[in-house]
Design a protein around this motif. Structure first.
Motif, PDB file in Angstrom:
ATOM      1  N   ALA A   1     -43.858  30.426 -24.778  1.00 37.40           N
ATOM      2  CA  ALA A   1     -44.882  30.642 -23.764  1.00 37.40           C
ATOM      3  C   ALA A   1     -44.813  29.544 -22.703  1.00 37.40           C
ATOM      4  CB  ALA A   1     -46.273  30.646 -24.399  1.00 37.40           C
ATOM      5  N   LEU A   2     -45.388  29.848 -21.571  1.00 37.51           N
ATOM      6  CA  LEU A   2     -45.611  28.872 -20.514  1.00 37.51           C
ATOM      7  C   LEU A   2     -47.106  28.656 -20.431  1.00 37.51           C
ATOM      8  CD1 LEU A   2     -43.313  30.438 -17.768  1.00 37.51           C
ATOM      9  CD2 LEU A   2     -42.766  28.509 -19.266  1.00 37.51           C
ATOM     10  N   ASP A   3     -47.538  27.407 -20.321  1.00 38.61           N
ATOM     11  CA  ASP A   3     -48.959  27.171 -20.109  1.00 38.61           C
ATOM     12  C   ASP A   3     -49.135  26.154 -19.002  1.00 38.61           C
ATOM     13  OD1 ASP A   3     -48.756  24.581 -21.148  1.00 38.61           O
ATOM     14  OD2 ASP A   3     -50.437  24.808 -22.492  1.00 38.61           O
ATOM     15  N   GLY A   4     -50.338  26.117 -18.487  1.00 40.30           N
ATOM     16  CA  GLY A   4     -50.634  25.179 -17.417  1.00 40.30           C
ATOM     17  C   GLY A   4     -52.122  25.022 -17.249  1.00 40.30           C
ATOM     18  N   ALA A   5     -52.486  24.045 -16.432  1.00 35.53           N
ATOM     19  CA  ALA A   5     -53.896  23.808 -16.161  1.00 35.53           C
ATOM     20  C   ALA A   5     -54.060  23.164 -14.797  1.00 35.53           C
ATOM     21  CB  ALA A   5     -54.519  22.914 -17.240  1.00 35.53           C
ATOM     22  N   ALA A   6     -55.209  23.424 -14.225  1.00 33.71           N
ATOM     23  CA  ALA A   6     -55.692  22.747 -13.030  1.00 33.71           C
ATOM     24  C   ALA A   6     -57.032  22.160 -13.446  1.00 33.71           C
ATOM     25  CB  ALA A   6     -55.844  23.718 -11.867  1.00 33.71           C
ATOM     26  N   ALA A   7     -57.087  20.840 -13.568  1.00 33.01           N
ATOM     27  CA  ALA A   7     -58.231  20.245 -14.242  1.00 33.01           C
ATOM     28  C   ALA A   7     -58.528  18.839 -13.733  1.00 33.01           C
ATOM     29  CB  ALA A   7     -57.944  20.200 -15.741  1.00 33.01           C
ATOM     30  N   TRP A   8     -59.732  18.378 -14.040  1.00 28.98           N
ATOM     31  CA  TRP A   8     -60.148  17.024 -13.698  1.00 28.98           C
ATOM     32  C   TRP A   8     -59.872  16.101 -14.859  1.00 28.98           C
ATOM     33  CZ3 TRP A   8     -60.930  15.637  -8.956  1.00 28.98           C
ATOM     34  CH2 TRP A   8     -61.308  16.603  -8.031  1.00 28.98           C
ATOM     35  N   SER A   9     -59.311  14.959 -14.557  1.00 30.02           N
ATOM     36  CA  SER A   9     -59.043  13.921 -15.535  1.00 30.02           C
ATOM     37  C   SER A   9     -60.071  12.814 -15.339  1.00 30.02           C
ATOM     38  CB  SER A   9     -57.627  13.371 -15.326  1.00 30.02           C
ATOM     39  OG  SER A   9     -57.400  12.281 -16.156  1.00 30.02           O
ATOM     40  N   PHE A  10     -60.738  12.424 -16.420  1.00 31.65           N
ATOM     41  CA  PHE A  10     -61.794  11.416 -16.324  1.00 31.65           C
ATOM     42  C   PHE A  10     -61.407  10.096 -16.981  1.00 31.65           C
ATOM     43  CE2 PHE A  10     -63.826  15.596 -16.302  1.00 31.65           C
ATOM     44  CZ  PHE A  10     -64.427  15.547 -15.064  1.00 31.65           C
ATOM     45  N   TRP A  11     -60.264  10.053 -17.617  1.00 27.19           N
ATOM     46  CA  TRP A  11     -59.821   8.884 -18.358  1.00 27.19           C
ATOM     47  C   TRP A  11     -59.042   7.969 -17.432  1.00 27.19           C
ATOM     48  CZ3 TRP A  11     -57.109   9.703 -23.684  1.00 27.19           C
ATOM     49  CH2 TRP A  11     -57.017   8.494 -24.354  1.00 27.19           C
ATOM     50  N   ASP A  12     -59.143   6.687 -17.611  1.00 30.84           N
ATOM     51  CA  ASP A  12     -58.432   5.698 -16.817  1.00 30.84           C
ATOM     52  C   ASP A  12     -58.869   5.847 -15.364  1.00 30.84           C
ATOM     53  OD1 ASP A  12     -56.802   3.563 -16.319  1.00 30.84           O
ATOM     54  OD2 ASP A  12     -54.919   4.658 -16.470  1.00 30.84           O
ATOM     55  N   ASP A  13     -58.033   6.369 -14.501  1.00 29.61           N
ATOM     56  CA  ASP A  13     -58.418   6.602 -13.108  1.00 29.61           C
ATOM     57  C   ASP A  13     -58.745   8.075 -12.939  1.00 29.61           C
ATOM     58  OD1 ASP A  13     -57.944   3.985 -11.965  1.00 29.61           O
ATOM     59  OD2 ASP A  13     -55.847   4.362 -12.465  1.00 29.61           O
ATOM     60  N   ASP A  14     -59.963   8.338 -12.447  1.00 27.46           N
ATOM     61  CA  ASP A  14     -60.358   9.724 -12.215  1.00 27.46           C
ATOM     62  C   ASP A  14     -59.369  10.387 -11.281  1.00 27.46           C
ATOM     63  OD1 ASP A  14     -62.539   9.088 -13.709  1.00 27.46           O
ATOM     64  OD2 ASP A  14     -63.967   9.158 -12.060  1.00 27.46           O
ATOM     65  N   GLY A  15     -59.184  11.684 -11.477  1.00 25.66           N
ATOM     66  CA  GLY A  15     -58.299  12.396 -10.581  1.00 25.66           C
ATOM     67  C   GLY A  15     -58.146  13.851 -10.969  1.00 25.66           C
ATOM     68  N   PHE A  16     -57.555  14.599 -10.088  1.00 22.64           N
ATOM     69  CA  PHE A  16     -57.273  16.004 -10.313  1.00 22.64           C
ATOM     70  C   PHE A  16     -55.860  16.121 -10.866  1.00 22.64           C
ATOM     71  CE2 PHE A  16     -55.904  20.233  -8.830  1.00 22.64           C
ATOM     72  CZ  PHE A  16     -56.884  20.986  -9.443  1.00 22.64           C
ATOM     73  N   GLN A  17     -55.702  16.918 -11.916  1.00 19.43           N
ATOM     74  CA  GLN A  17     -54.411  17.021 -12.602  1.00 19.43           C
ATOM     75  C   GLN A  17     -53.922  18.462 -12.616  1.00 19.43           C
ATOM     76  OE1 GLN A  17     -53.874  14.944 -16.360  1.00 19.43           O
ATOM     77  NE2 GLN A  17     -53.076  16.805 -17.296  1.00 19.43           N
ATOM     78  N   LEU A  18     -52.645  18.640 -12.338  1.00 19.65           N
ATOM     79  CA  LEU A  18     -51.948  19.907 -12.524  1.00 19.65           C
ATOM     80  C   LEU A  18     -50.858  19.667 -13.551  1.00 19.65           C
ATOM     81  CD1 LEU A  18     -51.409  20.904  -8.784  1.00 19.65           C
ATOM     82  CD2 LEU A  18     -53.107  21.848 -10.353  1.00 19.65           C
ATOM     83  N   HIS A  19     -50.766  20.546 -14.540  1.00 21.00           N
ATOM     84  CA  HIS A  19     -49.657  20.408 -15.485  1.00 21.00           C
ATOM     85  C   HIS A  19     -49.133  21.780 -15.887  1.00 21.00           C
ATOM     86  CE1 HIS A  19     -52.888  20.522 -18.711  1.00 21.00           C
ATOM     87  NE2 HIS A  19     -52.016  21.397 -19.192  1.00 21.00           N
ATOM     88  N   ALA A  20     -47.868  21.794 -16.316  1.00 20.29           N
ATOM     89  CA  ALA A  20     -47.214  23.005 -16.800  1.00 20.29           C
ATOM     90  C   ALA A  20     -46.273  22.623 -17.932  1.00 20.29           C
ATOM     91  CB  ALA A  20     -46.441  23.678 -15.679  1.00 20.29           C
TER      92      ALA A  20
END
Length: 161
Positions: free
Chosen positions: A47-66
């Motif tokens: 399978a392929l998975d991914g996300a568009a999400a907010w990261s709150f750990w360490d330095d806040d930021g918006f994260q894209l991953h696949a």
């Protein structure tokens, strides 16, 4: 008139290439990061998975991953259950657009690129178009600095017919 014909052809082509039932799941990922999650099953084990999400750990930021995932159905035997419980592992990448004001580097934002190695478990319901998952994901950030990180999350996805 030409525009309507063009739209009809495009929509028709999209319909013929649509995934079969239970191949595309959309839902939520909660933890680190928190946001929207998608998963597309290529076959029963990949399978392929991914996300568009907010990261709150360490330095806040918006994260894209696949990630590209392999699923193993034989590692866990839960006996008589309504669904299947594969363990999965994979390889992927992430981009994190972080706010680095807390690091004392001024007002600039950094874009972080890293390699992900997801390890997790999924509960795939047989009678419902749902899955539940939990994962731990070691990450080696390669740019702008080399750092080790980890994502920990749980989630739920609904599979589109």
């Amino acid at each position: 008139m030409k525009r309507n014909v063009f739209l009809a052809v495009v929509l028709g082509l999209m319909g013929t290439s649509a995934p079969a039932q239970d191949q595309l799941g959309v839902g939520l990922i909660l933890g680190e990061p928190t946001g929207l999650s998608v998963k597309y099953w290529l076959d029963d084990e990949h399978a392929l998975d991914g996300a568009a999400a907010w990261s709150f750990w360490d330095d806040d930021g918006f994260q894209l991953h696949a990630d590209y995932l392999w699923h193993n159905y034989e590692l866990l035997d839960l006996g008589e259950t309504e669904g299947r419980v594969p363990v999965y592992y994979g390889l992927g990448a992430r981009l994190k657009f972080e706010d680095d004001e807390d690091r004392g580097r001024g007002d600039d934002d950094d874009t972080v690129f890293g390699i992900r190695v997801p390890l997790g478990i999924t509960y795939r319901f047989d009678s419902r178009p749902l899955d539940l998952f939990a994962e731990v994901v070691p990450i080696v950030d390669l740019a702008p600095d080399v750092e080790l990180n980890v994502n920990l999350a749980v989630g739920i996805r609904f599979y589109l017919p």
